[in-house]
Design a protein around this motif. Structure first.
Motif, PDB file in Angstrom:
ATOM      1  N   ARG A  58      22.405   6.749  12.921  1.00 41.00           N
ATOM      2  CA  ARG A  58      23.298   5.836  13.624  1.00 41.00           C
ATOM      3  C   ARG A  58      24.086   4.976  12.634  1.00 41.00           C
ATOM      4  NH1 ARG A  58      19.392   2.551  17.355  1.00 41.00           N
ATOM      5  NH2 ARG A  58      18.219   2.487  15.401  1.00 41.00           N
ATOM      6  N   ALA A  59      25.378   4.842  12.860  1.00 37.51           N
ATOM      7  CA  ALA A  59      26.230   3.971  12.055  1.00 37.51           C
ATOM      8  C   ALA A  59      26.294   2.621  12.761  1.00 37.51           C
ATOM      9  CB  ALA A  59      27.624   4.574  11.895  1.00 37.51           C
ATOM     10  N   PRO A  71      28.372   4.919  16.762  1.00 38.41           N
ATOM     11  CA  PRO A  71      28.620   6.328  16.429  1.00 38.41           C
ATOM     12  C   PRO A  71      27.390   6.919  15.758  1.00 38.41           C
ATOM     13  CG  PRO A  71      30.374   4.876  15.599  1.00 38.41           C
ATOM     14  CD  PRO A  71      29.224   4.002  15.994  1.00 38.41           C
ATOM     15  N   PHE A  72      27.226   8.235  15.884  1.00 32.45           N
ATOM     16  CA  PHE A  72      26.052   8.867  15.286  1.00 32.45           C
ATOM     17  C   PHE A  72      26.335  10.331  14.997  1.00 32.45           C
ATOM     18  CE2 PHE A  72      25.621   9.766  19.783  1.00 32.45           C
ATOM     19  CZ  PHE A  72      25.156  11.074  19.826  1.00 32.45           C
ATOM     20  N   ILE A  73      25.531  10.881  14.101  1.00 30.28           N
ATOM     21  CA  ILE A  73      25.468  12.314  13.883  1.00 30.28           C
ATOM     22  C   ILE A  73      23.996  12.710  13.948  1.00 30.28           C
ATOM     23  CG2 ILE A  73      27.579  12.470  12.512  1.00 30.28           C
ATOM     24  CD1 ILE A  73      25.860  12.517  10.012  1.00 30.28           C
ATOM     25  N   MET A 127      27.340   6.170  21.167  1.00 30.98           N
ATOM     26  CA  MET A 127      26.564   5.528  22.220  1.00 30.98           C
ATOM     27  C   MET A 127      27.360   4.337  22.753  1.00 30.98           C
ATOM     28  SD  MET A 127      22.778   5.589  20.448  1.00 30.98           S
ATOM     29  CE  MET A 127      22.009   7.148  19.970  1.00 30.98           C
ATOM     30  N   LEU A 128      27.697   4.388  24.033  1.00 29.68           N
ATOM     31  CA  LEU A 128      28.520   3.351  24.650  1.00 29.68           C
ATOM     32  C   LEU A 128      27.674   2.517  25.599  1.00 29.68           C
ATOM     33  CD1 LEU A 128      31.615   5.572  25.547  1.00 29.68           C
ATOM     34  CD2 LEU A 128      31.279   4.186  23.497  1.00 29.68           C
ATOM     35  N   PRO A 129      27.644   1.197  25.437  1.00 34.76           N
ATOM     36  CA  PRO A 129      26.864   0.357  26.353  1.00 34.76           C
ATOM     37  C   PRO A 129      27.544   0.237  27.712  1.00 34.76           C
ATOM     38  CG  PRO A 129      28.066  -1.005  24.791  1.00 34.76           C
ATOM     39  CD  PRO A 129      28.287   0.421  24.367  1.00 34.76           C
ATOM     40  N   THR A 130      26.726   0.157  28.759  1.00 31.19           N
ATOM     41  CA  THR A 130      27.247  -0.077  30.106  1.00 31.19           C
ATOM     42  C   THR A 130      26.480  -1.256  30.697  1.00 31.19           C
ATOM     43  OG1 THR A 130      25.740   1.589  31.012  1.00 31.19           O
ATOM     44  CG2 THR A 130      27.945   2.322  30.398  1.00 31.19           C
ATOM     45  N   LEU A 131      25.944  -1.109  31.889  1.00 27.50           N
ATOM     46  CA  LEU A 131      25.193  -2.182  32.530  1.00 27.50           C
ATOM     47  C   LEU A 131      23.734  -2.131  32.096  1.00 27.50           C
ATOM     48  CD1 LEU A 131      26.640  -1.967  36.160  1.00 27.50           C
ATOM     49  CD2 LEU A 131      27.300  -3.562  34.335  1.00 27.50           C
ATOM     50  N   GLY A 132      23.170  -3.316  31.830  1.00 25.56           N
ATOM     51  CA  GLY A 132      21.772  -3.379  31.432  1.00 25.56           C
ATOM     52  C   GLY A 132      21.556  -2.602  30.145  1.00 25.56           C
ATOM     53  N   GLY A 133      20.506  -1.806  30.130  1.00 23.16           N
ATOM     54  CA  GLY A 133      20.227  -1.007  28.956  1.00 23.16           C
ATOM     55  C   GLY A 133      20.755   0.414  29.036  1.00 23.16           C
ATOM     56  N   ILE A 173      26.775   8.509  26.663  1.00 25.12           N
ATOM     57  CA  ILE A 173      26.807   9.103  25.337  1.00 25.12           C
ATOM     58  C   ILE A 173      27.626  10.388  25.385  1.00 25.12           C
ATOM     59  CG2 ILE A 173      25.433   9.953  23.402  1.00 25.12           C
ATOM     60  CD1 ILE A 173      23.108   8.318  24.387  1.00 25.12           C
ATOM     61  N   PRO A 174      28.923  10.320  25.093  1.00 22.07           N
ATOM     62  CA  PRO A 174      29.689  11.558  24.918  1.00 22.07           C
ATOM     63  C   PRO A 174      29.321  12.188  23.579  1.00 22.07           C
ATOM     64  CG  PRO A 174      31.086   9.644  24.549  1.00 22.07           C
ATOM     65  CD  PRO A 174      29.754   9.123  24.998  1.00 22.07           C
ATOM     66  N   GLU A 175      29.173  13.503  23.577  1.00 21.14           N
ATOM     67  CA  GLU A 175      28.669  14.173  22.379  1.00 21.14           C
ATOM     68  C   GLU A 175      29.176  15.606  22.321  1.00 21.14           C
ATOM     69  OE1 GLU A 175      24.294  15.370  20.427  1.00 21.14           O
ATOM     70  OE2 GLU A 175      24.426  14.180  22.273  1.00 21.14           O
ATOM     71  N   VAL A 176      29.426  16.067  21.112  1.00 19.72           N
ATOM     72  CA  VAL A 176      29.742  17.467  20.856  1.00 19.72           C
ATOM     73  C   VAL A 176      28.552  18.052  20.098  1.00 19.72           C
ATOM     74  CG1 VAL A 176      31.288  19.099  19.746  1.00 19.72           C
ATOM     75  CG2 VAL A 176      32.212  17.005  20.764  1.00 19.72           C
ATOM     76  N   ARG A 177      27.935  19.092  20.655  1.00 15.51           N
ATOM     77  CA  ARG A 177      26.708  19.647  20.082  1.00 15.51           C
ATOM     78  C   ARG A 177      26.910  21.136  19.764  1.00 15.51           C
ATOM     79  NH1 ARG A 177      21.280  18.387  23.330  1.00 15.51           N
ATOM     80  NH2 ARG A 177      22.216  16.311  23.023  1.00 15.51           N
ATOM     81  N   TYR A 178      26.612  21.475  18.526  1.00 12.15           N
ATOM     82  CA  TYR A 178      26.732  22.863  18.065  1.00 12.15           C
ATOM     83  C   TYR A 178      25.342  23.423  17.803  1.00 12.15           C
ATOM     84  CZ  TYR A 178      27.706  26.780  14.910  1.00 12.15           C
ATOM     85  OH  TYR A 178      27.750  28.020  14.318  1.00 12.15           O
ATOM     86  N   GLN A 179      25.103  24.651  18.301  1.00 11.12           N
ATOM     87  CA  GLN A 179      23.824  25.301  18.069  1.00 11.12           C
ATOM     88  C   GLN A 179      24.057  26.733  17.617  1.00 11.12           C
ATOM     89  OE1 GLN A 179      21.634  24.720  21.778  1.00 11.12           O
ATOM     90  NE2 GLN A 179      20.515  23.015  20.864  1.00 11.12           N
ATOM     91  N   SER A 180      23.254  27.155  16.668  1.00 12.91           N
ATOM     92  CA  SER A 180      23.332  28.520  16.162  1.00 12.91           C
ATOM     93  C   SER A 180      21.929  29.089  16.073  1.00 12.91           C
ATOM     94  CB  SER A 180      24.004  28.535  14.785  1.00 12.91           C
ATOM     95  OG  SER A 180      24.182  29.855  14.334  1.00 12.91           O
ATOM     96  N   MET A 181      21.761  30.317  16.575  1.00  8.49           N
ATOM     97  CA  MET A 181      20.456  30.967  16.619  1.00  8.49           C
ATOM     98  C   MET A 181      20.504  32.324  15.939  1.00  8.49           C
ATOM     99  SD  MET A 181      18.699  28.771  18.473  1.00  8.49           S
ATOM    100  CE  MET A 181      19.160  27.336  19.467  1.00  8.49           C
TER     101      MET A 181
END
Length: 243
Positions: free
Chosen positions: A145-146, A160-162, A198-204, A208-216
């Motif tokens: 996390r940044a 932001p995070f990776i 990670m975007l805060p909303t109400l309460g806790g 989290i919009p995210e782009v996820r890459y997976q390779s198998m």
């Protein structure tokens, strides 16, 4: 006439003594009054009203292990190993584990561990009739996390995070032909890498919009890969920590 007037030398010696004694008595009475009825002198007590136990308790609140759970969903774009397959959606579950954060955090206290379980209902090409294929993946990633701990509680920050880590996948293929009824699963090992915010909303709660890459890796064959555009809703327990 002598009886009516005191000698001048007597006046000059007695009256100054009487005046001095009277002044001493008045000063004494004034001192006693001040001692008993005046408020005691105090030093600057700007911090005396602070409840230090409450402050320390507040600082320590939420700094132990935190667990956050979230639901994900989005769109999947198949890349390699799925020739002529149609892109489709995905759903999944994320579980975050944040280790304890000390009173004076270091850079590595920004790391979070995440376990993800995702389901991809693949669209088999029309040239392969009577066949259904589903992909299930599990991944264990380290989320970097940044962020900074000072200024505001972490659950209120835009972070932001990776993330990167190993992953395992299962392809389950089912053939439902009038003459053939069969199914099988194939295990693949690989990795997962992603980035988001990670975007805060109400309460806790966080979006989290995210782009996820997976390779198998197909056993003794080739690598399959896909990229997912996800949106997660996650409850992130508050943690009040400041550097």
């Amino acid at each position: 006439m002598k009886e009516l007037h005191r000698p001048q030398d007597s006046v000059s010696t007695v009256l100054p003594f009487a005046r001095g004694r009277t002044a001493l008595v008045l000063l004494g009475l004034l001192g006693v009054t001040l001692a008993f009825f005046s408020p005691p002198a105090r030093a600057d007590d700007g911090f005396d009203d602070v409840d230090y136990s409450k402050v320390l308790a507040e600082r320590d609140k939420g700094v132990g292990w935190n667990m956050a759970f979230g639901l994900t969903g989005g769109y999947t774009d198949v890349l390699t190993g799925y020739k002529d397959y149609t892109n489709l959606g995905n759903i999944g579950v994320d579980t975050y584990f944040r280790p304890p954060v000390p009173q004076f955090p270091k850079w590595y206290n920004r790391l979070v561990f995440r376990f993800s379980a995702d389901y991809f209902p693949l669209q088999v090409p029309e040239t392969i009739p009577y066949t259904k294929e589903d992909l299930f993946t599990l991944s264990a990633t380290i989320v970097i996390r940044a962020m900074k701990f000072s200024g505001a509680p972490e659950h209120t920050l835009w972070i932001p995070f990776i993330a990167v880590g190993p992953a395992v996948g299962w392809d389950r293929i089912t053939v439902n032909h009038p003459a053939v009824q069969a199914s099988g699963s194939f295990l693949h090992l690989g990795y997962s890498a992603s980035g988001g915010i990670m975007l805060p909303t109400l309460g806790g709660f966080r979006l989290i919009p995210e782009v996820r890459y997976q390779s198998m890796k197909e056993p003794d064959q080739y690598w399959t890969s896909h990229i997912s555009y996800m949106m997660a809703i996650t409850y992130w327990p508050p943690a009040n920590v400041e550097e």
